[in-house]
Write a protein that holds these residues in place. Sequence first.
Motif, PDB file in Angstrom:
ATOM      1  N   SER A   1       0.749  -1.184  -0.114  1.00 24.71           N
ATOM      2  CA  SER A   1       0.106   0.139   0.062  1.00 24.71           C
ATOM      3  C   SER A   1       0.532   1.398  -0.013  1.00 24.71           C
ATOM      4  N   GLY A   2       2.525   0.975  -0.135  1.00 26.96           N
ATOM      5  CA  GLY A   2       3.146   2.059  -0.082  1.00 26.96           C
ATOM      6  C   GLY A   2       3.545   2.813   1.279  1.00 26.96           C
ATOM      7  N   LYS A   3       3.399   2.438   2.010  1.00 27.76           N
ATOM      8  CA  LYS A   3       3.870   2.803   3.500  1.00 27.76           C
ATOM      9  C   LYS A   3       5.360   2.951   3.549  1.00 27.76           C
ATOM     10  N   THR A   4       6.301   2.096   3.042  1.00 20.28           N
ATOM     11  CA  THR A   4       7.638   2.676   2.816  1.00 20.28           C
ATOM     12  C   THR A   4       7.979   3.578   2.113  1.00 20.28           C
ATOM     13  N   THR A   5       7.598   3.928   0.997  1.00 19.99           N
ATOM     14  CA  THR A   5       7.540   5.169   0.222  1.00 19.99           C
ATOM     15  C   THR A   5       7.447   6.168   1.300  1.00 19.99           C
ATOM     16  N   THR A   6       6.299   6.728   1.587  1.00 21.70           N
ATOM     17  CA  THR A   6       5.672   7.080   2.492  1.00 21.70           C
ATOM     18  C   THR A   6       6.461   7.657   3.505  1.00 21.70           C
ATOM     19  N   LEU A   7       7.363   6.658   4.206  1.00 24.10           N
ATOM     20  CA  LEU A   7       8.853   6.860   4.996  1.00 24.10           C
ATOM     21  C   LEU A   7       9.324   6.873   4.740  1.00 24.10           C
ATOM     22  N   TYR A   8       9.681   7.046   3.616  1.00 21.09           N
ATOM     23  CA  TYR A   8      11.171   7.343   2.698  1.00 21.09           C
ATOM     24  C   TYR A   8      11.177   8.680   2.468  1.00 21.09           C
ATOM     25  N   GLY A   9      10.085   9.085   1.676  1.00 25.97           N
ATOM     26  CA  GLY A   9       9.764  10.189   1.760  1.00 25.97           C
ATOM     27  C   GLY A   9       9.382  11.675   2.823  1.00 25.97           C
TER      28      GLY A   9
END
Length: 486
Positions: free
Chosen positions: A250-258
């Motif tokens: 669901s894109g959780k890691t992408t949000t955290l990196y951003g």
Amino acid sequence: MENAHLTLPVFSQLLEPEGIAPAQNFNESLELVCNRVPSIESRAKVRFVIGDDVRFRIGNTDEVARLTKHWRAELSPEIADPDDAFVSGFGDEDEFSDLDSEAPIIRLVNHLFARALDLNASDIHFEPTENHLEVRCRVDGIMTRIEKLPIKIQSAVASRLKLMAKMDIGEKRLPQDGRIDYRVGDRELDMRVSTLPGVLGESVVLRILDRSDLSIELADLGMPEKVLKDYTRVISQPHGLILITGPTGSGKTTTLYGTLEKIHDEKHKIVTLEDPVEYQLDGITQIQVNPRIGLDFASGLRSIVRQDPDILMIGEIRDHETAEIAIESALTGHLVFSTLHTNDAAGAVTRMQDMGVESYLISSSLLGIQAQRLVRRVCTDCAEDVALTEDEANVLDVKQQDYPEIKRGAGCERCGGTGYRGRVGLYELLLMSDEIRHLITSGADANVIRQQGVKEGMKTLREDALEKLRSGLTTPEEVVRVTRAV
């Protein structure tokens, strides 16, 4: 015909059954005429056999029939039974009969990698069945078959992948994990490889991570303007716990990196504990969890807090011990980010309570909880304005007149005929207020906390999805597939 690849067996096996014929000036144009948008699998086969420069043009059935008749007369009846041609389009099956020779398998695996990258796939699945080796990719969250190979080469393909991932080729009884560093042009790829023994052979799955594209801007993820503003304000706090929730993919890691890129500067020390470390970020200390040597989230977190960090990112809170250390860190002056697998933002509170964390600690440490999902975007190359039907309005529980014009993709070569290309995020941000903290401390259930959040202005995942439907970014089917009515 001058093009040596377009022999009659190739034409009969690959083009004619798919409603495809070479254009009249094929020798000069490398143009193929189709009576419908070819499938991803068909285009992959044709391009591998004829060449990457081949172009597809949509024509009508009569034109395709005329061209087919022309080329059947032009090409000498040199052939063979079309059934002798290898079903996958990768050449004669005899080429794979001598599996001691690695060259055909290497070419095959490299080609499959190239196809997956061309589709911007996030995963490649090699799945043995009784008669074939299925090769499927996850594209924009949806599984898509790109090849069907003879089952006799399954072992050779699995061995090639395991060799590239530095695994034990001889071990076929136990699951294994490895990684492949793969370079294509200027792109540096990190492929996480997982094998699993099955009744019909080993299943191999590769997760593709592109290390050459690390710049993640929060503003590009699809957060509504108010959510982005509120989220940016919350992550700028000096201490507290912020949770990102949602299912796998669901894109959780992408949000955290951003998020880390947004708040990173020379004044703060940031340490992450991840499983796995998906992207390497400059100026940030990243630690890879390794349970086999006793380095799990809890033990790693205990060591991290002695490294004098300002900001902590924990890949996932999985147990009571990790949750307690995360909350303790948040209460002692650290800004802590982590993830949970819950259906919505309010459900994260219940999940923490189920882990045995005291409610007063949760309410004292939490700054905010963001739930998220990913829906497929309508392809901008073939998007068409359409009206929301009455049935669709009933399923979505909305008024038809509120959606006078939405968009759908008609299907084109760029999107593989699916009508979708890329994904956009859906977001639900629950901010802590005095009333919500009181509800958490008093043990209120998730529904009560959610209702209070909505009362205070929180937009649910379904509401964000409907806004993106109204904006022409996605479709009713995607809204129903990814979100639920609350």
